[in-house]
Design an enzyme around this catalytic site. Structure first.
Site, mmCIF file in Angstrom:
data_model
loop_
_atom_site.group_PDB
_atom_site.id
_atom_site.type_symbol
_atom_site.label_atom_id
_atom_site.label_comp_id
_atom_site.label_asym_id
_atom_site.label_seq_id
_atom_site.Cartn_x
_atom_site.Cartn_y
_atom_site.Cartn_z
ATOM 1 N N LEU A 92 0.824 -1.211 0.000
ATOM 2 C CA LEU A 92 0.000 0.000 0.000
ATOM 3 C C LEU A 92 0.854 1.255 0.000
ATOM 4 O O LEU A 92 1.926 1.310 0.605
ATOM 5 C CB LEU A 92 -0.936 -0.013 1.214
ATOM 6 C CG LEU A 92 -1.896 -1.209 1.261
ATOM 7 C CD1 LEU A 92 -2.816 -1.100 2.478
ATOM 8 C CD2 LEU A 92 -2.728 -1.336 -0.015
ATOM 9 N N GLY A 121 -1.499 6.364 -2.828
ATOM 10 C CA GLY A 121 -2.638 6.230 -3.743
ATOM 11 C C GLY A 121 -3.743 5.399 -3.093
ATOM 12 O O GLY A 121 -4.918 5.783 -3.087
ATOM 13 N N HIS A 122 -3.360 4.264 -2.523
ATOM 14 C CA HIS A 122 -4.340 3.429 -1.818
ATOM 15 C C HIS A 122 -4.945 4.183 -0.633
ATOM 16 O O HIS A 122 -6.143 4.078 -0.367
ATOM 17 C CB HIS A 122 -3.681 2.138 -1.295
ATOM 18 C CG HIS A 122 -3.111 1.245 -2.353
ATOM 19 N ND1 HIS A 122 -1.763 1.030 -2.486
ATOM 20 C CD2 HIS A 122 -3.703 0.495 -3.322
ATOM 21 C CE1 HIS A 122 -1.549 0.168 -3.482
ATOM 22 N NE2 HIS A 122 -2.703 -0.157 -4.011
ATOM 23 N N GLY A 151 -9.241 3.456 -8.304
ATOM 24 C CA GLY A 151 -8.421 4.605 -8.695
ATOM 25 C C GLY A 151 -8.471 4.872 -10.191
ATOM 26 O O GLY A 151 -8.478 3.933 -11.002
ATOM 27 N N GLN A 152 -8.461 6.145 -10.541
ATOM 28 C CA GLN A 152 -8.382 6.560 -11.950
ATOM 29 C C GLN A 152 -7.072 6.115 -12.592
ATOM 30 O O GLN A 152 -6.967 5.952 -13.797
ATOM 31 C CB GLN A 152 -8.521 8.092 -12.019
ATOM 32 C CG GLN A 152 -8.387 8.696 -13.398
ATOM 33 C CD GLN A 152 -9.443 8.195 -14.367
ATOM 34 O OE1 GLN A 152 -10.553 7.855 -13.968
ATOM 35 N NE2 GLN A 152 -9.087 8.128 -15.648
ATOM 36 N N ASP A 178 -5.852 3.299 -12.820
ATOM 37 C CA ASP A 178 -6.146 2.139 -13.672
ATOM 38 C C ASP A 178 -7.454 2.431 -14.410
ATOM 39 O O ASP A 178 -8.509 1.870 -14.094
ATOM 40 C CB ASP A 178 -6.236 0.874 -12.814
ATOM 41 C CG ASP A 178 -4.915 0.580 -12.123
ATOM 42 O OD1 ASP A 178 -4.049 -0.034 -12.734
ATOM 43 O OD2 ASP A 178 -4.737 1.035 -10.966
ATOM 44 N N GLN A 215 -9.502 -0.387 -16.057
ATOM 45 C CA GLN A 215 -10.084 -1.235 -15.008
ATOM 46 C C GLN A 215 -11.333 -0.572 -14.427
ATOM 47 O O GLN A 215 -12.373 -1.219 -14.231
ATOM 48 C CB GLN A 215 -9.036 -1.456 -13.912
ATOM 49 C CG GLN A 215 -9.577 -2.069 -12.637
ATOM 50 C CD GLN A 215 -8.454 -2.385 -11.667
ATOM 51 O OE1 GLN A 215 -7.726 -3.334 -11.856
ATOM 52 N NE2 GLN A 215 -8.311 -1.586 -10.613
HETATM 53 P P1 AMP Z 1 -3.597 -2.286 -6.829
HETATM 54 O O1 AMP Z 1 -3.210 -2.605 -5.432
HETATM 55 O O2 AMP Z 1 -2.474 -1.810 -7.677
HETATM 56 O O3 AMP Z 1 -4.432 -3.358 -7.468
HETATM 57 O O4 AMP Z 1 -4.553 -1.021 -6.735
HETATM 58 C C1 AMP Z 1 -5.679 -1.026 -5.891
HETATM 59 C C2 AMP Z 1 -6.501 0.196 -6.169
HETATM 60 O O5 AMP Z 1 -5.716 1.365 -5.919
HETATM 61 C C3 AMP Z 1 -6.959 0.300 -7.633
HETATM 62 O O6 AMP Z 1 -8.305 0.762 -7.668
HETATM 63 C C4 AMP Z 1 -6.006 1.299 -8.214
HETATM 64 O O7 AMP Z 1 -6.544 2.010 -9.317
HETATM 65 C C5 AMP Z 1 -5.792 2.223 -7.038
HETATM 66 N N1 AMP Z 1 -4.544 2.977 -7.193
HETATM 67 C C6 AMP Z 1 -3.305 2.472 -7.436
HETATM 68 N N2 AMP Z 1 -2.409 3.477 -7.584
HETATM 69 C C7 AMP Z 1 -3.104 4.626 -7.437
HETATM 70 C C8 AMP Z 1 -2.764 6.009 -7.496
HETATM 71 N N3 AMP Z 1 -1.511 6.417 -7.738
HETATM 72 N N4 AMP Z 1 -3.739 6.923 -7.294
HETATM 73 C C9 AMP Z 1 -5.017 6.535 -7.056
HETATM 74 N N5 AMP Z 1 -5.411 5.252 -6.989
HETATM 75 C C10 AMP Z 1 -4.470 4.313 -7.181
#
Ligand code: AMP
Length: 283
Positions: free
Chosen positions: A33, A36-37, A147-148, A150, A153
């Site tokens: 994490l 962003g998370h 998150g935007q 992705d 997704q």
């Molecule tokens: P992940 O752990 O990479 O699967 O991401 C989990 C969630 O966090 C997804 O909805 C991503 O789009 C979001 N996320 C990842 N990086 C960022 C970021 N830099 N800003 C905003 N949301 C993010």
């Protein structure tokens, strides 16, 4: 904050919160994490009463040859981040909990999963939609936060929820960036200091797109050429795709009009990095 490792335990915790009249927020993650998370967890804490963060490195969304085995799993630090951000539960199932038997049932969103990352990661979105459908069925959230960063997704998940009448709202939160513009990502830690500097060119290419649209350029090919030129300044960057697409269909467009999505995917050394911006050319 509780840590639930089984489907039945997270269901029990959510049911108890529901009995108290609380609304449920879910933030699905793969852990490692970062800020962003945290922005998603904070949005969930603001908008719902009881926040579940799932941490699950979902094997079905990794393609052969990708980084499933080496994906970082700093579980204790992740729990601490969730606690500080105000989460009520971390749901951290094992792969056996999520996939106790060979999975014979899959959720596939058509068309929207074909362009952009879909061309290069066969089966990826099927894994994402299937695990999200499972998480939505297990946790039963009122709102789930994505998150935007992705972008594809987010669009695919929203479409799955709409098409299958899933009873929840999807909230998309803005991309969180490092001070130099690089989108924060769990995969940034694969970069050495030199590659980390090179990675800033990904956002620079998107800024170039924004500047050209702001200056009134409408020829998409012209913009794509300039975006590629920015990326090609850096020998370590291997371009996977540079695209400008319609935000509704994710299909390539010839002329800039209305809302567009500019999206980039590159490989830099061991890291595959993606980033995007939404541009409203009418504004
Ligand atoms: P992940 O752990 O990479 O699967 O991401 C989990 C969630 O966090 C997804 O909805 C991503 O789009 C979001 N996320 C990842 N990086 C960022 C970021 N830099 N800003 C905003 N949301 C993010």
């Amino acid at each position: 904050m509780e840590v639930a490792e089984t489907v039945s335990s997270v269901r029990g915790l959510v049911e108890a919160a529901r009995r108290q009249g609380k609304t449920i927020g879910l933030v699905p993650t793969m852990g490692a994490l970062h800020i962003g998370h945290v922005s998603l967890i904070e949005a969930a804490v603001q908008q719902t009463d009881f926040v579940v963060v799932s941490i699950f490195v979902n094997p079905t969304q990794f393609c052969p040859g990708e980084d499933l085995a080496k994906y970082p799993r700093p579980f204790d630090a992740d729990c601490e981040i969730c606690r500080k951000a105000g989460a009520d539960v971390v749901f951290a199932p094992t792969a056996d909990q999520m996939y106790p038997a060979e999975n014979l049932t899959w959720v596939t969103v058509e068309k929207l999963t074909e362009p952009l990352c879909g061309q290069f990661r066969p089966g990826h979105f099927r894994g994402v939609t299937t695990v999200c459908a499972k998480l939505f069925n297990i946790v039963g959230p009122d709102v789930a936060f994505f998150g935007q960063k992705d972008a594809q997704q987010a669009i695919v998940i929203k479409r799955m929820v709409a098409d299958l009448n899933m009873p929840l709202e999807i909230v998309i939160c803005p991309t969180v960036r490092e001070p130099d513009g690089l989108a924060v990502s769990s995969r940034n830690q694969y970069l050495n200091p030199e590659q980390r500097k090179d990675a800033t060119y990904v956002y620079k290419s998107l800024q170039k797109c924004q500047e050209m649209i702001d200056a009134g350029v409408t020829d998409t090919q012209k913009i794509l050429t300039e975006m590629r030129r920015v990326l090609q300044q850096v020998p370590s960057i291997e371009i996977e795709y540079v695209s400008i697409v319609d935000v509704g269909t994710l299909q390539d467009i010839d002329k800039i009009a209305g809302k567009i999505l500019a999206a980039v995917a590159v490989n830099i050394g061991p890291a595959r990095l993606i980033d995007n911006i939404l541009v409203d050319s009418n504004r």
